[in-house]
Design an enzyme around this catalytic site. Structure first.
Site, short mmCIF file in Angstrom:
data_model
loop_
_atom_site.label_atom_id
_atom_site.label_comp_id
_atom_site.label_asym_id
_atom_site.label_seq_id
_atom_site.Cartn_x
_atom_site.Cartn_y
_atom_site.Cartn_z
N LYS A 61 5.53 -2.49 38.24
CA LYS A 61 5.22 -4.02 38.11
C LYS A 61 6.45 -5.07 37.84
CE LYS A 61 0.49 -4.02 37.03
NZ LYS A 61 -0.74 -4.57 36.07
N LYS A 74 -2.77 3.09 48.15
CA LYS A 74 -4.05 2.94 47.21
C LYS A 74 -4.61 1.64 47.58
CE LYS A 74 -4.48 2.49 42.76
NZ LYS A 74 -4.28 2.75 41.27
N LYS A 124 -5.50 -4.92 45.29
CA LYS A 124 -5.87 -6.47 45.57
C LYS A 124 -4.55 -7.11 45.92
CE LYS A 124 -5.63 -6.92 40.73
NZ LYS A 124 -6.66 -6.49 39.72
#
Ligand code: AMP
Ligand code: TRP
Length: 333
Positions: A114, A198, A201
């Protein structure tokens, strides 16, 4: 045996099929198992580790709560609340951040992903995010935490914190090290465009995922366009190897029907994908569209949602505040 369950989902919008099959569906099953005490939290404090627009955040908190309820979580059976309404989470997190070690946090792969290339610019909150997660769980003495496999490392850190706290303060078994509950099958729902990525969103292509609020037409269109390969559907699991897109679609269908992959392969082995895709779309519409319409209905009644979250927070607060008081006493405040 009765379990104490805690789990959380970030209110960052656009919940998709991966969130539903990988997490929320499992939450509902655990709620419906006899004797379990379940607490499900909209983790808004975690969401602000990355910048959020205040208006959108508020909507997303309600939307995540609406998704919980629309998927079958019952506020009379489980405690549903959002994290920022219960101050004990922030307080507990600070204290546990003095127990966790830098070396432990430095190993967290989610932070590395991240934070990206420029770690210097990541928020401190993003770095200590797993500590807040440990507080979330241990304030309620949760014994089991249903999560996707990407959260396994954070659960291990939580167990390390429990052990160190209990050792340092000589309070055997005071903080309860939780067990992760990770589904063996289907713990990773993959992108419809790339079976090795994966479903997420944050994928730029909306065609890569089924959103829980997608219309029926949109579901049909996305499944039609979903990537497959040139071979027909095999009759046994071994032949799904190295066919990630096929495996993913077969897995999604099996999960929606609550059946083993073997059963699905028996049903469709030898057939081509276009026939299978029609059936898959039907299943998706069957399961997703009632959820979507319930989410929309709930979102039109934000007072009702806010009231549920507030009532849940009052119940959560009672438990968590008590634990923080005990922690404070142990450490000498
Ligand atoms: P996130 O939206 O990433 O905070 O995830 C919320 C929950 O959904 C977590 O328990 C994740 O592990 C789970 N989850 C998210 N994406 C997927 C996916 N593609 N497949 C399975 N589970 C997922
Ligand atoms: N970190 C989890 C995620 O990104 C969300 C989360 C926060 C959580 N606190 C938790 C999950 C406590 C389980 C238990 O998906």
């Amino acid at each position: 045996m009765a379990k104490k369950i805690f789990s959380g989902v970030q209110p960052t919008g656009n919940l998709h099929l991966g969130n539903y099959l990988g997490a929320i569906k499992n939450f509902v099953e655990l709620q419906n198992e006899k004797d379990n005490d379940c607490i499900y939290c909209v983790v808004d404090l975690h969401a602000i580790t990355l910048k959020q627009d205040p208006k959108e955040l508020k909507n997303n908190i309600r939307e995540t709560a609406a998704t919980f309820i629309a998927s079958g979580l019952n506020p009379n059976e489980s405690i549903l609340f959002n994290q920022s309404l219960v101050p004990a989470h922030s307080e507990g997190s600070w204290i546990l951040s003095c127990i966790g070690r830098m070396g432990w946090l430095n190993r967290m792969t989610q932070f590395k992903e991240k934070a990206g290339k420029d770690k210097e610019k990541a928020s401190v909150g993003l770095y200590i995010y797993p500590i807040l997660m440990a507080a979330d769980i241990m304030l309620y003495d949760a014994t089991h935490v249903p999560v996707g496999d990407d959260q396994k490392q954070h659960l291990e850190l939580c167990r390390d914190i429990a052990q160190k706290f209990n050792n340092d303060y000589k309070v055997n078994d005071f903080l309860v090290p939780p067990e992760p509950l990770i589904q063996k099958q289907f713990s990773r729902i993959m992108s419809l465009k790339d079976g090795l990525k994966k479903m997420s969103k944050s994928d730029a292509s909306d065609l890569s995922r089924i959103n829980l609020k997608d219309s029926n037409d949109s579901i049909i269109n996305k499944i039609k366009k979903a990537k497959t390969d040139a071979n027909p559907i095999p009759s046994n699991i071994e032949e799904l190897e190295n066919r990630p897109e096929a495996e993913n679609l077969i897995g999604i269908y099996s999960n929606l029907k609550n059946q083993n992959i073997d059963v699905t392969l028996k049903e469709f082995g030898g057939k081509n994908f276009s026939e299978f895709k029609n059936n898959l779309s039907e299943q998706l519409i069957d399961k997703i569209s009632p959820i979507a319409s319930e989410i929309n209905k709930l979102l039109n009644n934000s007072d009702y949602l806010d009231k549920i979250l507030l009532t849940g927070a009052e119940k959560a607060n009672e438990i968590a505040e008590k634990k923080v008081k005990e922690i404070k006493k142990i450490i000498g405040f």
